[in-house]
Scaffold this motif. Structure first.
Motif, mmCIF file in Angstrom:
data_model
loop_
_atom_site.group_PDB
_atom_site.id
_atom_site.type_symbol
_atom_site.label_atom_id
_atom_site.label_comp_id
_atom_site.label_asym_id
_atom_site.label_seq_id
_atom_site.Cartn_x
_atom_site.Cartn_y
_atom_site.Cartn_z
ATOM 1 N N PHE A 49 -9.209 13.720 -1.680
ATOM 2 C CA PHE A 49 -9.279 12.800 -2.814
ATOM 3 C C PHE A 49 -8.499 11.509 -2.556
ATOM 4 O O PHE A 49 -8.921 10.431 -2.979
ATOM 5 C CB PHE A 49 -8.731 13.495 -4.073
ATOM 6 N N ILE A 50 -7.356 11.606 -1.863
ATOM 7 C CA ILE A 50 -6.509 10.427 -1.684
ATOM 8 C C ILE A 50 -6.938 9.557 -0.504
ATOM 9 O O ILE A 50 -6.408 8.456 -0.330
ATOM 10 C CB ILE A 50 -5.024 10.816 -1.499
ATOM 11 N N VAL A 51 -7.901 10.021 0.306
ATOM 12 C CA VAL A 51 -8.309 9.240 1.475
ATOM 13 C C VAL A 51 -8.811 7.845 1.094
ATOM 14 O O VAL A 51 -8.364 6.839 1.669
ATOM 15 C CB VAL A 51 -9.361 10.002 2.305
ATOM 16 N N PRO A 52 -9.746 7.697 0.132
ATOM 17 C CA PRO A 52 -10.176 6.341 -0.248
ATOM 18 C C PRO A 52 -9.029 5.463 -0.738
ATOM 19 O O PRO A 52 -8.989 4.255 -0.455
ATOM 20 C CB PRO A 52 -11.201 6.592 -1.359
ATOM 21 N N GLY A 53 -8.088 6.062 -1.473
ATOM 22 C CA GLY A 53 -6.948 5.290 -1.954
ATOM 23 C C GLY A 53 -6.059 4.809 -0.828
ATOM 24 O O GLY A 53 -5.566 3.672 -0.845
ATOM 25 N N LEU A 54 -5.851 5.661 0.179
ATOM 26 C CA LEU A 54 -5.036 5.262 1.327
ATOM 27 C C LEU A 54 -5.715 4.152 2.123
ATOM 28 O O LEU A 54 -5.061 3.209 2.576
ATOM 29 C CB LEU A 54 -4.784 6.472 2.226
ATOM 30 N N ILE A 55 -7.026 4.267 2.300
ATOM 31 C CA ILE A 55 -7.755 3.210 3.002
ATOM 32 C C ILE A 55 -7.656 1.906 2.227
ATOM 33 O O ILE A 55 -7.419 0.836 2.803
ATOM 34 C CB ILE A 55 -9.230 3.610 3.197
ATOM 35 N N MET A 56 -7.813 1.986 0.905
ATOM 36 C CA MET A 56 -7.755 0.779 0.083
ATOM 37 C C MET A 56 -6.360 0.163 0.114
ATOM 38 O O MET A 56 -6.216 -1.070 0.132
ATOM 39 C CB MET A 56 -8.161 1.112 -1.353
ATOM 40 N N LEU A 57 -5.318 0.984 0.132
ATOM 41 C CA LEU A 57 -3.948 0.480 0.204
ATOM 42 C C LEU A 57 -3.757 -0.352 1.464
ATOM 43 O O LEU A 57 -3.231 -1.477 1.413
ATOM 44 C CB LEU A 57 -2.958 1.649 0.184
ATOM 45 N N SER A 58 -4.167 0.171 2.612
ATOM 46 C CA SER A 58 -4.043 -0.569 3.864
ATOM 47 C C SER A 58 -4.958 -1.783 3.892
ATOM 48 O O SER A 58 -4.579 -2.850 4.380
ATOM 49 C CB SER A 58 -4.361 0.343 5.053
ATOM 50 N N LEU A 59 -6.167 -1.626 3.361
ATOM 51 C CA LEU A 59 -7.130 -2.720 3.368
ATOM 52 C C LEU A 59 -6.607 -3.917 2.583
ATOM 53 O O LEU A 59 -6.680 -5.065 3.049
ATOM 54 C CB LEU A 59 -8.458 -2.233 2.777
ATOM 55 N N LEU A 60 -6.077 -3.683 1.407
ATOM 56 C CA LEU A 60 -5.586 -4.783 0.575
ATOM 57 C C LEU A 60 -4.392 -5.475 1.216
ATOM 58 O O LEU A 60 -4.347 -6.706 1.303
ATOM 59 C CB LEU A 60 -5.212 -4.263 -0.813
ATOM 60 N N THR A 61 -3.405 -4.687 1.643
ATOM 61 C CA THR A 61 -2.192 -5.295 2.195
ATOM 62 C C THR A 61 -2.472 -6.018 3.502
ATOM 63 O O THR A 61 -1.963 -7.123 3.732
ATOM 64 C CB THR A 61 -1.107 -4.229 2.404
ATOM 65 N N GLN A 62 -3.286 -5.429 4.362
ATOM 66 C CA GLN A 62 -3.560 -6.060 5.657
ATOM 67 C C GLN A 62 -4.456 -7.286 5.504
ATOM 68 O O GLN A 62 -4.291 -8.266 6.236
ATOM 69 C CB GLN A 62 -4.202 -5.046 6.607
#
Length: 254
Positions: free
Chosen positions: A58-71
């Protein structure tokens, strides 16, 4: 359109990633893996499923989005700030390159880096938990739209900033907290009704929700609304960039 100039700027920015591979790719992947291990182990053992999905998945999309936004923000902001810092921005502005071509080159390079990083993190997460992507086309669409949108946001920050500290200010104090509070690691449906309403004012909720829907067919917000909000943010940042170049804000007077 000066495609040669756009290609030169784009390749220069992409080459900078290769020179700083450890910082640009390896470090975010390791950080995300640590998030995954800590949250998956510490919380996943107490929350076996969310909306019928194992907590780790469940948290995989959220983790990807966290890195995507910050990077996306960091790459684009540094990319345009560095020419300002060294003074080469004036050579770029006086060259036969339009404002659209400048923006497209820097934003395109930053978005490309973020998309590649997002796919690497997705592949890495697959080593920890089984992942299924219900809608691959929509997953890629949300990935690309979010990367482009927040690369534009980072481009704006890079023009606004007048020192290196300000480049880190927005990602650390705004983007990361909004992502953590935007349903990256939980469903907003578990919150009390009043906090669910408050959370809907967080723009990251719509990005995470739409992205998670593309994986598991579950969402906190209807996917049409998520897509519309993403396009709205994109249009807003495009309008701000257009205004910056029209007025010369922090470019002609830096």
């Amino acid at each position: 359109m000066n495609l040669q100039a756009m290609r030169a700027i784009y390749l220069f920015e992409m080459a900078r990633t290769r020179r700083t591979l450890l910082q640009s790719i390896v470090s975010p992947v390791i950080s995300t893996s640590l998030y995954f291990v800590v949250f998956g182990a510490a919380i996943g053992s107490r929350i076996p499923e969310v909306d019928g999905i194992s907590y780790g998945a469940f948290i995989v999309p959220g983790l990807i989005m966290l890195s995507l936004l910050t990077q996306s923000v960091s790459n684009a902001s540094f990319g345009i700030y560095f020419p300002k810092f060294t003074g080469t921005i004036y050579e770029l502005l006086s060259a036969p390159v339009s404002y659209f071509e400048i923006t497209a080159s820097y934003v395109g390079a930053a978005a490309s880096k973020s998309v590649v990083l997002g796919l690497i993190i997705l592949a890495t997460a697959g080593l920890f938990v089984p992942i299924e992507v219900a809608h691959p086309f929509w997953m890629l669409l949300f990935l690309v739209l979010t990367a482009v949108t927040f690369s534009l946001f980072g481009f704006i920050i890079g023009i606004w900033a007048d020192n290196f500290e300000k480049l880190q200010l927005v990602p650390l104090l705004i983007i990361t907290p909004l992502t953590f509070l935007g349903g990256s690691f939980y469903s907003i449906n578990i919150l009390p009704p009043i906090w669910q309403t408050v959370t809907l004012f967080n723009p990251v909720v719509y990005l995470v929700s739409g992205f998670r829907w593309s994986f598991y067919d579950v969402a906190d917000v209807r996917v049409g609304i998520s897509l519309a909000m993403t396009l709205l943010f994109l249009a807003l940042f495009l309008a701000i960039v257009a205004w910056i170049f029209k007025t010369g804000y922090r470019l002609k007077t830096y």
